[in-house]
Design a protein around this motif. Structure first.
Motif, PDB file in Angstrom:
ATOM      1  N   SER A  23       0.792  -1.229   0.000  1.00 47.54           N
ATOM      2  CA  SER A  23       0.000   0.000   0.000  1.00 47.54           C
ATOM      3  C   SER A  23       0.824   1.279   0.000  1.00 47.54           C
ATOM      4  CB  SER A  23      -0.913   0.022   1.223  1.00 47.54           C
ATOM      5  OG  SER A  23      -0.169   0.254   2.391  1.00 47.54           O
ATOM      6  N   SER A  28      -1.078   4.885  -1.290  1.00 50.50           N
ATOM      7  CA  SER A  28      -1.369   4.487  -2.666  1.00 50.50           C
ATOM      8  C   SER A  28      -2.792   3.942  -2.793  1.00 50.50           C
ATOM      9  CB  SER A  28      -0.376   3.419  -3.120  1.00 50.50           C
ATOM     10  OG  SER A  28      -0.677   2.990  -4.420  1.00 50.50           O
ATOM     11  N   ALA A  30      -3.495   2.822  -6.116  1.00 51.85           N
ATOM     12  CA  ALA A  30      -3.248   1.898  -7.221  1.00 51.85           C
ATOM     13  C   ALA A  30      -2.697   0.556  -6.743  1.00 51.85           C
ATOM     14  CB  ALA A  30      -2.289   2.519  -8.224  1.00 51.85           C
ATOM     15  N   ARG A  31      -1.775   0.567  -5.787  1.00 56.50           N
ATOM     16  CA  ARG A  31      -1.161  -0.701  -5.365  1.00 56.50           C
ATOM     17  C   ARG A  31      -2.183  -1.694  -4.815  1.00 56.50           C
ATOM     18  NH1 ARG A  31       4.773   0.126  -2.673  1.00 56.50           N
ATOM     19  NH2 ARG A  31       5.684   1.204  -4.438  1.00 56.50           N
ATOM     20  N   PHE A  33      -5.344  -1.772  -5.356  1.00 56.14           N
ATOM     21  CA  PHE A  33      -6.246  -2.108  -6.452  1.00 56.14           C
ATOM     22  C   PHE A  33      -5.636  -3.167  -7.357  1.00 56.14           C
ATOM     23  CE2 PHE A  33      -7.380  -1.556 -10.899  1.00 56.14           C
ATOM     24  CZ  PHE A  33      -8.742  -1.838 -10.834  1.00 56.14           C
ATOM     25  N   TRP A  34      -4.377  -2.968  -7.753  1.00 54.78           N
ATOM     26  CA  TRP A  34      -3.747  -3.922  -8.663  1.00 54.78           C
ATOM     27  C   TRP A  34      -3.489  -5.267  -7.989  1.00 54.78           C
ATOM     28  CZ3 TRP A  34      -4.695  -3.346 -13.371  1.00 54.78           C
ATOM     29  CH2 TRP A  34      -4.774  -2.098 -13.946  1.00 54.78           C
ATOM     30  N   TRP A  35      -3.202  -5.262  -6.679  1.00 57.16           N
ATOM     31  CA  TRP A  35      -3.075  -6.533  -5.960  1.00 57.16           C
ATOM     32  C   TRP A  35      -4.416  -7.263  -5.937  1.00 57.16           C
ATOM     33  CZ3 TRP A  35       0.991  -9.311  -4.876  1.00 57.16           C
ATOM     34  CH2 TRP A  35       2.224  -8.699  -4.734  1.00 57.16           C
ATOM     35  N   PHE A  37      -6.809  -6.918  -8.116  1.00 50.98           N
ATOM     36  CA  PHE A  37      -7.051  -7.362  -9.490  1.00 50.98           C
ATOM     37  C   PHE A  37      -6.258  -8.623  -9.804  1.00 50.98           C
ATOM     38  CE2 PHE A  37      -6.129  -7.307 -14.071  1.00 50.98           C
ATOM     39  CZ  PHE A  37      -7.423  -7.327 -14.565  1.00 50.98           C
ATOM     40  N   ALA A  38      -4.994  -8.679  -9.378  1.00 52.63           N
ATOM     41  CA  ALA A  38      -4.162  -9.856  -9.638  1.00 52.63           C
ATOM     42  C   ALA A  38      -4.713 -11.087  -8.919  1.00 52.63           C
ATOM     43  CB  ALA A  38      -2.724  -9.584  -9.210  1.00 52.63           C
TER      44      ALA A  38
END
Length: 127
Positions: A23, A28, A30-31, A33-35, A37-38
């Motif tokens: 985070s 953040s 984005a971090r 969110f992208w985790w 999403f992954a």
């Protein structure tokens, strides 16, 4: 927190390092969110792979959309999508490795959702 992650043994630094990786120390959006999403994408691929096999089709009657929805409902258990759209029979019919994956997705999503909320709070904080 940045300097706390640099001193001491690894066991004392590990929580600070993880907080920074996932985070950016709460700053953040984005971090996390992208985790999330992954984790959703990984769950979707694993669940869809199971639904594609011939042994699962007669039992569950599922497709790729079901795999995406099940992975999403695992990530956001607070909304109750799993019980609303997938019956207890459907969830009980899943094999053991998918039940473990579902549990891991749920456990991993809760701190990431918190980190996402923390980043949103920092972003929209009045100064």
């Amino acid at each position: 927190m940045h300097f706390a992650s640099k001193i001491g043994p690894i066991w004392q630094r590990l929580p600070y390092l993880l907080f920074g990786w996932f985070s950016e120390c709460g700053y953040s959006i984005a971090r996390p969110f992208w985790w999330l999403f992954a984790i959703w994408l990984l769950g979707t691929f694993v669940i869809a792979e199971h639904f594609v096999t011939e042994t699962a089709k007669p039992l569950l009657g599922s497709d790729d959309w079901t795999a995406m929805a099940l992975s999403f409902s695992n990530l956001f258990p607070v909304f109750g999508f799993g019980r609303a759209y997938f019956g207890a029979e459907f969830l009980q019919a899943l094999p053991q490795h998918l039940k473990v994956l579902s549990g891991l997705q749920t456990v991993a999503s809760l701190p990431l959702l918190f980190f996402l909320g923390l980043g949103l709070r920092q972003r929209f904080r009045l100064r």
